[in-house]
Design a protein around this motif. Structure first.
Motif, PDB file in Angstrom:
ATOM      1  N   ASP A  40       0.832  -1.138   0.134  1.00 44.28           N
ATOM      2  CA  ASP A  40       0.176   0.151  -0.186  1.00 44.28           C
ATOM      3  C   ASP A  40       0.931   1.254  -0.014  1.00 44.28           C
ATOM      4  OD1 ASP A  40      -2.273   1.485   0.078  1.00 44.28           O
ATOM      5  OD2 ASP A  40      -2.763   1.154   2.138  1.00 44.28           O
ATOM      6  N   TYR A  41       0.504   2.110  -0.924  1.00 45.07           N
ATOM      7  CA  TYR A  41       1.382   3.397  -0.895  1.00 45.07           C
ATOM      8  C   TYR A  41       0.584   4.557  -0.739  1.00 45.07           C
ATOM      9  CZ  TYR A  41      -0.507   4.288  -5.452  1.00 45.07           C
ATOM     10  OH  TYR A  41      -1.488   4.399  -6.570  1.00 45.07           O
ATOM     11  N   GLY A  42       1.160   5.815  -0.691  1.00 43.73           N
ATOM     12  CA  GLY A  42       0.747   7.058  -0.534  1.00 43.73           C
ATOM     13  C   GLY A  42       1.564   8.007  -1.366  1.00 43.73           C
ATOM     14  N   VAL A  43       0.831   9.220  -1.682  1.00 47.06           N
ATOM     15  CA  VAL A  43       1.696  10.437  -2.337  1.00 47.06           C
ATOM     16  C   VAL A  43       1.379  11.700  -1.437  1.00 47.06           C
ATOM     17  CG1 VAL A  43       2.126  11.435  -4.446  1.00 47.06           C
ATOM     18  CG2 VAL A  43       1.226   8.875  -4.466  1.00 47.06           C
ATOM     19  N   MET A  44       2.024  12.512  -1.148  1.00 49.78           N
ATOM     20  CA  MET A  44       1.561  13.678  -0.329  1.00 49.78           C
ATOM     21  C   MET A  44       2.619  14.607  -0.810  1.00 49.78           C
ATOM     22  SD  MET A  44       4.028  13.009   3.403  1.00 49.78           S
ATOM     23  CE  MET A  44       3.735  14.749   3.785  1.00 49.78           C
ATOM     24  N   PRO A  45       2.173  15.969  -0.686  1.00 51.16           N
ATOM     25  CA  PRO A  45       2.863  17.093  -1.037  1.00 51.16           C
ATOM     26  C   PRO A  45       4.265  17.179  -0.189  1.00 51.16           C
ATOM     27  CG  PRO A  45       0.715  17.816  -0.224  1.00 51.16           C
ATOM     28  CD  PRO A  45       0.867  16.450   0.138  1.00 51.16           C
ATOM     29  N   MET A  46       5.157  17.751  -1.103  1.00 52.53           N
ATOM     30  CA  MET A  46       6.570  17.872  -0.248  1.00 52.53           C
ATOM     31  C   MET A  46       6.227  18.303   1.114  1.00 52.53           C
ATOM     32  SD  MET A  46       9.803  17.422  -1.055  1.00 52.53           S
ATOM     33  CE  MET A  46      11.553  18.154  -0.455  1.00 52.53           C
ATOM     34  N   PRO A  47       6.674  17.714   2.073  1.00 53.02           N
ATOM     35  CA  PRO A  47       6.710  18.198   3.736  1.00 53.02           C
ATOM     36  C   PRO A  47       7.095  19.532   3.895  1.00 53.02           C
ATOM     37  CG  PRO A  47       8.185  16.173   3.446  1.00 53.02           C
ATOM     38  CD  PRO A  47       7.622  16.282   2.153  1.00 53.02           C
ATOM     39  N   LYS A  48       6.655  20.109   4.715  1.00 53.51           N
ATOM     40  CA  LYS A  48       7.339  21.560   5.283  1.00 53.51           C
ATOM     41  C   LYS A  48       8.507  20.897   6.315  1.00 53.51           C
ATOM     42  CE  LYS A  48       6.109  25.285   7.940  1.00 53.51           C
ATOM     43  NZ  LYS A  48       5.015  26.161   8.709  1.00 53.51           N
ATOM     44  N   LEU A  49       9.571  20.818   5.913  1.00 50.48           N
ATOM     45  CA  LEU A  49      10.780  20.529   6.621  1.00 50.48           C
ATOM     46  C   LEU A  49      11.493  21.714   7.012  1.00 50.48           C
ATOM     47  CD1 LEU A  49      12.086  17.677   4.079  1.00 50.48           C
ATOM     48  CD2 LEU A  49      10.414  17.694   6.001  1.00 50.48           C
ATOM     49  N   TYR A  50      11.192  22.931   6.754  1.00 50.71           N
ATOM     50  CA  TYR A  50      11.820  24.164   7.314  1.00 50.71           C
ATOM     51  C   TYR A  50      10.772  25.059   7.498  1.00 50.71           C
ATOM     52  CZ  TYR A  50      16.318  21.984   5.733  1.00 50.71           C
ATOM     53  OH  TYR A  50      17.108  21.159   5.478  1.00 50.71           O
ATOM     54  N   ALA A  51      10.714  26.553   6.804  1.00 46.78           N
ATOM     55  CA  ALA A  51       9.765  27.457   7.251  1.00 46.78           C
ATOM     56  C   ALA A  51       8.559  27.520   6.440  1.00 46.78           C
ATOM     57  CB  ALA A  51      10.574  29.001   7.213  1.00 46.78           C
ATOM     58  N   ASN A  52       8.588  26.730   5.331  1.00 45.92           N
ATOM     59  CA  ASN A  52       7.437  26.740   4.705  1.00 45.92           C
ATOM     60  C   ASN A  52       7.470  25.435   3.924  1.00 45.92           C
ATOM     61  OD1 ASN A  52       8.861  27.194   1.867  1.00 45.92           O
ATOM     62  ND2 ASN A  52       9.387  29.122   2.805  1.00 45.92           N
ATOM     63  N   GLN A  53       6.238  25.521   3.025  1.00 41.53           N
ATOM     64  CA  GLN A  53       5.968  24.222   2.332  1.00 41.53           C
ATOM     65  C   GLN A  53       6.331  24.343   0.771  1.00 41.53           C
ATOM     66  OE1 GLN A  53       2.300  22.426   3.432  1.00 41.53           O
ATOM     67  NE2 GLN A  53       2.991  20.175   2.712  1.00 41.53           N
ATOM     68  N   SER A  54       7.451  25.109   0.402  1.00 40.46           N
ATOM     69  CA  SER A  54       7.748  25.240  -0.935  1.00 40.46           C
ATOM     70  C   SER A  54       8.086  23.892  -1.650  1.00 40.46           C
ATOM     71  CB  SER A  54       8.657  26.067  -1.189  1.00 40.46           C
ATOM     72  OG  SER A  54       8.357  27.305  -0.805  1.00 40.46           O
ATOM     73  N   THR A  55       7.897  23.684  -2.997  1.00 32.62           N
ATOM     74  CA  THR A  55       8.291  22.514  -3.735  1.00 32.62           C
ATOM     75  C   THR A  55       8.942  22.996  -5.134  1.00 32.62           C
ATOM     76  OG1 THR A  55       8.049  20.213  -4.275  1.00 32.62           O
ATOM     77  CG2 THR A  55       6.104  21.847  -4.586  1.00 32.62           C
ATOM     78  N   TRP A  56       9.668  22.226  -5.722  1.00 28.62           N
ATOM     79  CA  TRP A  56      10.100  22.626  -7.160  1.00 28.62           C
ATOM     80  C   TRP A  56       8.905  22.292  -7.856  1.00 28.62           C
ATOM     81  CZ3 TRP A  56       9.841  19.203 -10.832  1.00 28.62           C
ATOM     82  CH2 TRP A  56      10.181  19.757 -12.389  1.00 28.62           C
ATOM     83  N   ALA A  57       8.803  23.019  -8.974  1.00 30.71           N
ATOM     84  CA  ALA A  57       7.844  22.648 -10.120  1.00 30.71           C
ATOM     85  C   ALA A  57       8.107  23.123 -11.256  1.00 30.71           C
ATOM     86  CB  ALA A  57       6.446  23.000  -9.494  1.00 30.71           C
ATOM     87  N   ASP A  58       7.198  22.917 -12.343  1.00 38.96           N
ATOM     88  CA  ASP A  58       7.677  23.494 -13.707  1.00 38.96           C
ATOM     89  C   ASP A  58       5.985  23.174 -14.267  1.00 38.96           C
ATOM     90  OD1 ASP A  58       8.257  24.369 -16.006  1.00 38.96           O
ATOM     91  OD2 ASP A  58      10.151  23.563 -16.154  1.00 38.96           O
ATOM     92  N   SER A  59       5.879  23.787 -15.257  1.00 36.06           N
ATOM     93  CA  SER A  59       4.363  23.819 -15.863  1.00 36.06           C
ATOM     94  C   SER A  59       4.564  23.571 -17.625  1.00 36.06           C
ATOM     95  CB  SER A  59       3.762  25.130 -15.552  1.00 36.06           C
ATOM     96  OG  SER A  59       2.635  25.198 -16.138  1.00 36.06           O
ATOM     97  N   HIS A  60       3.795  22.711 -17.935  1.00 34.38           N
ATOM     98  CA  HIS A  60       3.583  22.727 -19.371  1.00 34.38           C
ATOM     99  C   HIS A  60       2.719  23.697 -19.713  1.00 34.38           C
ATOM    100  CE1 HIS A  60       4.893  18.377 -18.930  1.00 34.38           C
ATOM    101  NE2 HIS A  60       5.731  18.815 -19.763  1.00 34.38           N
ATOM    102  N   SER A  61       3.032  24.602 -20.700  1.00 39.95           N
ATOM    103  CA  SER A  61       2.130  25.553 -20.959  1.00 39.95           C
ATOM    104  C   SER A  61       1.853  25.703 -22.360  1.00 39.95           C
ATOM    105  CB  SER A  61       2.627  27.204 -20.386  1.00 39.95           C
ATOM    106  OG  SER A  61       3.670  27.320 -20.982  1.00 39.95           O
ATOM    107  N   PHE A  62       0.708  26.405 -22.984  1.00 34.34           N
ATOM    108  CA  PHE A  62       0.720  26.806 -24.381  1.00 34.34           C
ATOM    109  C   PHE A  62       1.198  28.161 -24.629  1.00 34.34           C
ATOM    110  CE2 PHE A  62      -2.752  23.723 -23.586  1.00 34.34           C
ATOM    111  CZ  PHE A  62      -2.669  22.729 -24.566  1.00 34.34           C
ATOM    112  N   ILE A  63       1.819  28.318 -25.753  1.00 35.42           N
ATOM    113  CA  ILE A  63       2.168  29.634 -26.401  1.00 35.42           C
ATOM    114  C   ILE A  63       1.981  29.584 -27.671  1.00 35.42           C
ATOM    115  CG2 ILE A  63       4.301  29.810 -24.527  1.00 35.42           C
ATOM    116  CD1 ILE A  63       6.121  29.099 -27.073  1.00 35.42           C
ATOM    117  N   ILE A  64       1.871  30.893 -28.177  1.00 35.32           N
ATOM    118  CA  ILE A  64       1.721  31.222 -29.628  1.00 35.32           C
ATOM    119  C   ILE A  64       3.277  31.680 -30.263  1.00 35.32           C
ATOM    120  CG2 ILE A  64       0.659  32.562 -31.443  1.00 35.32           C
ATOM    121  CD1 ILE A  64      -1.750  32.550 -29.547  1.00 35.32           C
TER     122      ILE A  64
END
Length: 425
Positions: A282-306
């Motif tokens: 059995d598994y789970g997936v959670m947000p990057m935990p708050k290990l310091y002052a806030n809960q920031s996590t690395w991210a990127d985004s696929h986006s549409f451009i013209i």
């Protein structure tokens, strides 16, 4: 009379065919992502008869971006394309992408209110919008509930005990090693891997640190202490060194590691593996935990451009047709979410259908509100020169081949060369 009717019919068919606007669309989406994008393209083409999207998929990373950039420069680029938001600042500054006006968005029923604020901000440059985010794909924490139970890390309710600091996270990794003999955490760290950069960026952001401002490195001592934290995982036997990407996933999927630091794109691997019986825990997936002052996590985004095709400005008809497809993809982003991606459209993410999608709903809302992107600059972003520089030296430090100070020193030397080569605003 029959000949006249036939002629009129042929004329009508020709007129109908000519009324169809064809949109040439490029992306770099392979595997499951590519299959889901094709579902969106096919669904849109079948949903109406005014616009036809013709999709072309190129090799991920540098080959794609080189082709897209050079094609636009000679007026031969597509009408619509996918761009990682982490690359937007450099591309907007170089005028490779065309701004999208509020009126143009409104013509297909879209506005800034549809998107998570952090994503909308990342899609804008100097007060203008240049991209329409499709998703957030972020760093999250996967965990093996069976191993955590053996290590005493599950509460009476069967939920994982909270991880509120780096000390608590490291204690959990040590408990797993001591009580189960399994690895604490699996993450890609082999030569030329990008995952160390993503983890480093996330942990820096949680401490309030930044990487670059005004073409100067700003992380200071935090950069070294954060990279040391990651090297200690390997040094203390809590993670394996020189792990390539497939092996990092296999360690978790095969029950050899209690945690895995990876992107949301591995969710289908776990979902499909559990359904097929290939994954027996059995598994789970959670947000990057708050290990310091806030809960920031690395991210990127696929986006549409013209793309801003030089000498071949897009007509209002082409722009509207392209945006109609974008609006369709936004409305039907639940298809895209099947790949683990977090829809950028808040309406989809807040819908009952998405909230029933597991495990996606367990991490999506919190993650999307705490994303941190690569620093601004032409050299930044997915598979960009800055990430490539980190991939030379960060894994070497983690694997004990370079001291942390020397690894960061070499990275800084390459980064400063990029700053000096950066085009002036």
């Amino acid at each position: 009379m029959k000949r006249t009717l036939i002629s009129l019919s042929l004329f009508a068919l020709a007129a109908q065919a000519s009324a169809v606007t064809t949109i040439n669309y490029w992306d770099l989406l392979g595997g499951g992502d590519g299959e889901r994008m094709q579902q969106l393209v096919d669904g849109f083409n079948k949903s109406q008869s005014d616009v036809k999207v013709q999709r072309t998929t190129l090799a991920w990373g540098v080959p794609y971006y080189t082709k897209l950039r050079t094609s636009a420069a000679v007026g031969q680029g597509p009408d619509l394309a996918i761009l990682h938001l982490s690359r937007l600042s450099g591309w907007a500054e170089a005028k490779i992408v065309r701004p999208i006006s509020t009126a143009e968005l409104g013509s297909v029923g879209l506005s800034s209110k549809n998107f998570f604020p952090k994503l909308w901000d990342a899609a804008s440059y100097k007060g203008q919008n240049y991209a329409l985010p499709l998703d957030t794909h972020a760093l999250v924490l996967y965990y093996n509930k069976d191993l955590l139970k053996k290590a005493g890390l599950l509460g009476a309710d069967g939920a994982m005990k909270p991880l509120g600091s780096m000390a608590e996270f490291n204690a959990a990794l040590n408990a797993v090693k001591t009580k189960t003999g399994a690895l604490g955490v699996s993450f890609e760290n082999g030569p030329n891997s990008y995952m160390p950069w993503r983890i480093w960026l996330a942990l820096l952001a949680q401490q309030g640190g930044s990487i670059i401002k005004d073409n100067a490195l700003t992380y200071g001592p935090l950069g070294a202490s954060t990279l040391n934290t990651m090297t200690d995982w390997v040094k203390n036997g809590l993670a394996t060194k020189n792990v390539d990407y497939p092996t990092s996933v296999a360690q978790f999927v095969n029950g050899k590691a209690a945690f895995m630091l990876n992107g949301v794109w591995e969710v289908p691997t776990l979902v499909d593996g559990r359904k097929s019986g290939k994954i027996g825990f059995d598994y789970g997936v959670m947000p990057m935990p708050k290990l310091y002052a806030n809960q920031s996590t690395w991210a990127d985004s696929h986006s549409f451009i013209i793309p801003n095709n030089v000498g071949k400005a897009a007509s209002p008809e082409k722009i509207n047709a392209a945006l109609k497809f974008v609006a369709y993809a936004q409305k039907n982003a639940l298809v895209w979410a099947g790949g683990g991606m977090i829809p950028a459209n808040q309406g989809v993410t807040n819908s009952a259908a998405f909230k029933a999608l597991k495990p996606n709903a367990d991490f999506s809302a919190t993650t999307a509100q705490n994303v941190t992107f690569d620093p601004l600059g032409w050299y930044s972003g997915a598979a960009g020169p800055l990430e490539a520089a980190s991939a030379k030296y960060f894994p070497a430090a983690i694997n004990g081949q370079l001291p942390v100070d020397k690894a960061l020193g070499s990275f800084e030397t390459e980064a400063k060369k990029l700053f000096n080569a950066a085009p002036k605003p």
